[in-house]
Enzyme design. Structure first.
Site, PDB file in Angstrom:
ATOM      1  CG  HIS A  89      -0.412   0.306   2.515  1.00 24.35           C
ATOM      2  ND1 HIS A  89      -0.095  -0.665   3.442  1.00 24.35           N
ATOM      3  CD2 HIS A  89      -0.099   1.485   3.109  1.00 24.35           C
ATOM      4  CE1 HIS A  89       0.378  -0.099   4.538  1.00 24.35           C
ATOM      5  NE2 HIS A  89       0.381   1.211   4.371  1.00 24.35           N
ATOM      6  CG  ASP A  98      -0.008  -3.955   2.603  1.00 25.98           C
ATOM      7  OD1 ASP A  98       0.127  -3.464   1.466  1.00 25.98           O
ATOM      8  OD2 ASP A  98      -0.088  -3.259   3.631  1.00 25.98           O
ATOM      9  CB  SER A 143       3.296   1.901   5.997  1.00 29.49           C
ATOM     10  OG  SER A 143       2.030   1.655   6.519  1.00 29.49           O
TER      11      SER A 143
END
Length: 361
Positions: free
Chosen positions: A102, A132, A209
């Site tokens: 993402h 992911d 992230s």
């Protein structure tokens, strides 16, 4: 699990999803370790409580500043042309970076900033939506790859998060490993990735992230993934993809550009009292089948929309997220036995798992 690649039968039944934020900033959307692809990979089990491996004795003091100094050179910041940013971890000395899918979704080219201040171009070379995870090839060599511990850490063990929250590069936060095998309630409606995660109370924020969750020996035990924000009533609830999962997927991506995942071909939803009443069943927990992909594994096994799955290969299913997590243990082509309730009657069916179709974006 999404079945959007083919026509589905039956729709409806809404669910409330807990607010979860993928930790991305500015975007809309004691043995010597083996060496794999230039990356140190250790399978040694983590010592609890920050113990450095001195079995039977008191744990040594943990030098968190030294851990950070050792690992920071292996953590990068990833900048996107559209203005977003995330973090990444150096996987091999030739410039291969692991991050979240993402973080780089929709991008082909990015900028990679290193702890020494150098910034170079990077190319997104492979990604996997299910877990992911993604790989970026940076235009730089001679880099210090992180060491990945492929065994799960232990609850209570030291946890240090390193990344670039809100664009503050080379930021570190500390806490402990708070839990293992966590699923984010309600996430199965939109994503297959927020399952089987490592939970930590070390602060994870937007921009973390793809960064590193590190143990007391400076080994990466997870790739930062998401957090539940304070407005949802949470305090220090962060989540990371286990390093073992990350290494396995990366090696598959390096082999042929894709990762294989077992596939049922159905849309799951956690059973609630309201859903049970609507279906006229007495099941207190399980996974209701909202829709079945025509010709998919579940369809071939005779599963119908409205069936309630209560176990998979003998493991009870309490939520749709548990079903997605359970599938992680199987490979395409394997046969699993599902116990289900249909019109108040219990039965078992054997399902030959398929391979999850590759989706773009």
């Amino acid at each position: 699990m999404s079945c959007a690649t083919r026509p589905m039968r039956a729709r409806g039944l809404a669910a409330v999803v807990v607010a979860v934020v993928l930790a991305l900033t500015g975007c809309t959307a004691p043995e010597e370790p083996e060496q794999e692809n230039g990356t140190a990979v250790s399978s040694a089990t983590a010592a609890p409580g920050g113990n450095d491996g001195n079995a039977g004795g008191p744990p040594d003091a943990v030098d968190i500043p030294q851990i950070i100094d050792d690992v920071q050179p292996s953590v990068v910041t990833i900048f996107l042309e559209r203005g977003g940013l995330g973090s990444g971890v150096i996987y091999s000395e030739d410039g291969l970076i692991i991050t979240n899918e993402h973080v780089v979704r929709g991008a082909e080219e990015v900028q990679v900033a290193f702890a020494d201040g150098q910034r170079v171009a990077g190319t997104v070379v492979a990604s996997d939506v299910v877990t992911d995870l993604a790989l970026v090839q940076a235009d730089r060599t001679g880099l210090p790859p992180a060491e990945f511990q492929t065994e799960l850490p232990e609850v209570g063990e030291l946890a240090v998060v390193i990344g670039s929250p809100l664009g503050f590069e080379n930021t570190a936060t500390a806490g402990i490993i708070s839990g293992l095998h966590r699923e984010i309630p309600g996430s199965a409606t939109n994503s297959a990735s927020l399952v089987d995660l490592v939970q930590t109370d070390a602060a994870i924020s937007p921009g973390n992230s793809g960064g590193a969750l590190v143990n007391s020996r400076g080994q990466v035990v997870g790739i930062s993934e998401a957090y539940i924000p304070p407005q949802a009533g949470a305090v220090s609830l962060g989540f990371a993809i286990p390093a073992g999962t990350a290494v396995e997927v990366v090696e598959e991506l390096l082999e042929d550009g894709s990762a294989e995942h077992a596939f049922l071909g159905l849309a799951p939803r956690t059973v609630t009292p309201q859903i049970a009443q609507q279906l006229g069943v007495s099941a207190e927990q399980g996974v209701v089948v909202l829709a079945v992909e025509n010709g998919g594994p579940a369809d071939e096994a005779g599963i119908r929309a409205g069936d309630i799955l209560v176990s998979l290969d003998g493991e009870p299913l309490a939520s749709a997220e548990q079903l997605l997590a359970a599938l992680r243990a199987f490979n395409p082509g394997e046969t699993v036995t599902a116990e289900l309730i249909r019109e108040g009657e219990n039965s078992e069916v054997d399902i030959v798992l398929g391979e999850r179709p590759v989706r773009n974006g």
